[in-house]
Scaffold this active site. Structure first.
Site, short mmCIF file in Angstrom:
data_model
loop_
_atom_site.label_atom_id
_atom_site.label_comp_id
_atom_site.label_asym_id
_atom_site.label_seq_id
_atom_site.Cartn_x
_atom_site.Cartn_y
_atom_site.Cartn_z
CD GLU A 43 58.20 32.83 -25.60
OE1 GLU A 43 57.28 31.87 -26.00
OE2 GLU A 43 58.79 33.55 -26.02
CG ASN B 53 56.64 37.37 -30.03
OD1 ASN B 53 55.69 38.12 -29.52
ND2 ASN B 53 57.84 37.98 -29.95
CG HIS C 234 61.43 36.21 -25.91
ND1 HIS C 234 60.13 35.74 -26.28
CD2 HIS C 234 61.61 37.54 -26.20
CE1 HIS C 234 59.57 36.88 -26.92
NE2 HIS C 234 60.48 37.87 -27.11
CB SER D 49 61.03 38.91 -30.34
OG SER D 49 61.71 39.85 -29.81
#
Ligand code: CAA
Length: 698
Positions: A439, A477, A427, A406
């Site tokens: 992602e 993130n 991801h 992540s």
């Protein structure tokens, strides 16, 4: 005649065939063609008109690209009225989808036949509007008020068999839409069937509209179009005449057409289709995928394996021990059991997957033949490096090696292999068989066909795939970490986690940041904070420790039953944990902070400004290609309200100069956190907005 509508005469029947690929949207040429076709059929003395669509579908709706532009004659409601008023018998033959304006045209024809695979619906609420060409007036007359309210407020696509039962269509028949349509029209003519204008049918029976309105409003979490549509259906029941009902529909339609929510939702519609289109991948063929490997069978790995198995891929699941492999198998069986219960999988398919498609293994050798492998092991760089060293040793040439990290640096991971061109980040979001976002993280040396393979896998798994560059946290993130920090600052300065969560769910987020943290596990954020502190924080950064204290006490959120909230088994949601505020108050005292009041408005404004500012950096640095990539990431991965179009669209609608002015004002109290992003300053200086960048990139 317009080229978008082809005219053909078969005996007494004039055939109007829509030819406006890809979806026969009802743009101005199509509307003009339909009008001209009906007029010509009447002038030539035809007895009936058949309308159908060439290619993959009947009309899939109004042309959304025309929204917000000056209207061009004929308007859809006028066209529908004209079709319905024709003295000829007018019939629709439907295949593919008859959606929105498409279904409204069909409802203005006198009879409707459809192939069994056809779907009909009025999905306008998903675009922030309501059916504006008589759909709210005609549908309740044919299907009844309750069924019409359900279809219009949910926007769901209804299959032909259900549409037949509801009276929305008159017949279902197998075959080519032109052929079944012609046979049906001939049958109607032979039997002397009368024209059947829906507007002349009696007004539908009323229901308790105020109660339905309240219910729909609550369910929409701030979205106004479904509730507004209830009022339009109400007019079908209560207005003095069909025309008066149409008038009311028009007023409500225009209100929504001019709303920011309409702009946000239409932006989201096109953005989610644009994210998958990358110029550098044009003509690049993805590698073939039959069998994939997943390393680590925890919640994330098991979710990824489940999604892959459901898509028809074979999966080799690698775990450290027979016990862990067994636990992983149980998790996957549990996930697939959910799909079985929801009717997405048959018992025979379930058994086949568990017996033949899923292989459990405890040694890397089992991965020697997989086409792609995704590691979902512990989030630690050394562990990841060991995994990739092993993969490099055993995987066949051409296998794609993916990390589900992540936050961590994919370049550093790729560098331990002799094939960095085959390495990328994939991801997923937990639970990976449910969450729609993926992602696709492209490292410096990732080959284009490896990127294309990442996208192809994501699409096969029915994910919305967004390209991201390498940085700490990629797109989502990284931005999350900034707005979470902003929330932490507001907590230190006087807001409570509960006020912040409430202000943001009122704004439209599915959950507030503290409820989300409880769901994800507080240990995850704790690990990130520890890592960042170990790497060295900037001395100007405001750090906080109240969340660490919760973790130190063993409270990791939902999985331990306690975090910011206390969770009781069998109950949805939690109640505030009384241990939290004392921890926060102690930290404020320790830091000498006198708490102040925050309004909900200020909470939202700061939170959103921090999100947009970081997102502008992410775009400015090329981590996200375009602002729309950020919008789709936040909508699909972070519960951002779709009807606001994503943070960048929200910022455009607010006005970037005001947002920048706020950031500069707050920089007076904290000029480290509130540093304006260079891209934001540049756009304001040039009088442009984020959407201008989307347009330039398309
Ligand atoms: N107007 C303009 N373009 C449209 C469109 C529309 N109504 N519907 C789809 N398209 C475009 C898409 O943008 C896409 O374009 P690109 O290839 O350039 O990206 C292309 O058509 C194909 O669409 P999809 O990729 O979505 O194809 P699909 O096969 O997966 O889905 C579909 C087909 C179910 C029709 C889906 O496109 C869809 O749901 N479209 C929207 C339908 C809709 O909401 N209709 C109501 C419109 S509002 C209305 O009609 C208002 C009114 O009452 C006046």
């Amino acid at each position: 005649m317009s080229e978008a509508i082809e005219y053909e005469r078969i005996g007494d029947i004039a055939v109007l065939a829509a030819n406006n690929p890809p979806v026969n949207a009802l743009g101005v040429d199509v509307r003009r063609g339909l009008l001209a076709g009906v007029e010509r059929a009447e002038a030539e003395g035809a007895k009936a008109v058949l309308i159908y669509g060439k290619g993959r579908t009947y009309f899939a709706g109004a042309d959304i690209r025309e929204f917000g532009k000056p209207p061009q004659d004929p308007w859809l409601p006028e066209l529908c009225a004209r079709i319905e008023a024709s003295p000829l018998l007018v019939v629709s033959s439907i295949h593919g989808t008859a959606l929105g304006g498409g279904l409204e045209v069909a409802l203005s024809t006198h009879y409707r036949i459809a192939v069994p695979s056809a779907k009909v619906g009025l999905p306008e609420v998903h675009l922030g509007i309501l059916p504006g060409a008589g759909g709210t007036q005609r549908l309740p007359r044919v299907a009844g008020t309750e069924a019409a309210l359900d279809m219009i407020t949910s926007g769901r696509h209804v299959r032909a068999d259900e549409a037949l039962k509801l009276g929305v269509i008159d017949r279902v028949a197998e075959g080519d839409p032109r052929e079944i349509g012609l046979a049906y029209v001939q049958e109607l003519l032979d039997s002397g069937a009368e024209r059947r204008p829906v507007s002349e049918m009696p007004a539908p029976a009323p229901v308790d509209f105020d109660a339905v309105y309240e219910q729909v409003l609550k369910k929409g979490r701030g979205q106004i179009s479904p509730a507004t549509a209830v009022r339009a259906v109400q007019a079908a029941c209560e207005a003095e005449s069909f025309d008066a009902g149409m008038q009311r529909e028009r007023e409500l339609f225009m209100e929504l057409m001019n709303s920011d929510q309409r702009k946000g939702l239409i932006h989201a519609f096109f953005a989610e289709r644009a994210v998958g289109k990358l110029p550098e991948l044009k003509g690049v063929e993805p590698r073939m995928l039959h069998q994939i490997g997943v390393i680590g069978g925890g919640t994330m790995g098991a979710g990824i394996a489940t999604a892959a198995l459901l898509s028809g891929l074979q999966v080799v699941m690698l775990e450290m021990s027979p016990e862990a492999a067994h636990a992983a198998k149980e998790r996957i069986a549990g996930n697939l059991g959910g799909a079985l219960k929801r009717g997405k999988l048959s018992q025979a398919q379930f058994d086949e997957i568990m017996e033949n498609e899923l292989t459990l293994a405890t040694g890397y050798g089992a991965l020697s033949n997989v086409d792609l492998v995704i590691e979902a092991v512990f989030e630690d760089m050394d562990v990841k490096k060991q995994v990739f060293t092993q993969l490099d040793a055993v995987c066949k040439q051409g296998a794609v090696l993916a990390s589900n990290t992540s936050y961590l640096d994919i370049n550093e991971i790729a560098a331990v292999t002799k094939r960095p061109q085959d390495v990328l980040g994939l991801h997923f979001f937990s639970p990976a068989h449910v969450m729609k976002l993926l992602e696709v993280v492209v490292a410096d040396k990732t080959a284009p066909e490896v990127v294309a393979t990442g996208f192809a896998l994501g699409h096969r798994l029915k994910k919305v795939c967004v390209r991201a560059g390498v940085c700490d946290g990629f797109i989502g993130n990284r931005i999350l970490s900034t707005y979470r920090t902003c929330a932490d600052h507001m907590i230190l300065d006087g807001a409570s986690p509960y006020q912040i969560d409430k202000a943001l769910t009122d704004f439209g987020f599915a959950m507030g940041p503290f409820a989300v943290a409880d769901l994800a596990g507080l240990d995850i954020g704790w690990a990130v904070r520890k890592r960042k502190r170990a790497e060295g924080l900037d001395p100007r950064a405001r750090d906080s420790n109240y969340a660490d204290k919760l973790c130190e006490a063993g409270h990791f959120g939902q999985k331990t039953g306690k975090g910011y909230y206390i969770y009781e088994a069998g109950k949805r949601g939690g109640v505030p944990n009384p241990e939290v505020m004392p921890l926060i108050e102690a930290e404020r005292a320790e830091k000498g902070i006198t708490p102040r009041e925050f309004t909900d408005e200020e909470i939202v404004r700061r939170y959103m400004a921090s999100m947009v500012n970081e997102a502008a950096r992410v775009v400015g640095e090329g981590i996200a290609r375009r602002p729309l990539d950020v919008d789709v990431t936040l909508i699909y991965g972070y519960g951002f309200p779709r009807y606001r179009g994503g943070p960048m669209k929200w910022a455009d609608l607010q006005g970037l100069p005001g947002l920048l002015a706020d950031i500069k004002e707050w920089a007076k109290e904290d000029d480290y956190f509130w540093q304006p992003a260079p891209l934001l300053e540049q756009l304001v200086a040039e009088g442009r907005c984020f959407d201008d960048l989307n347009k330039e990139a398309s």
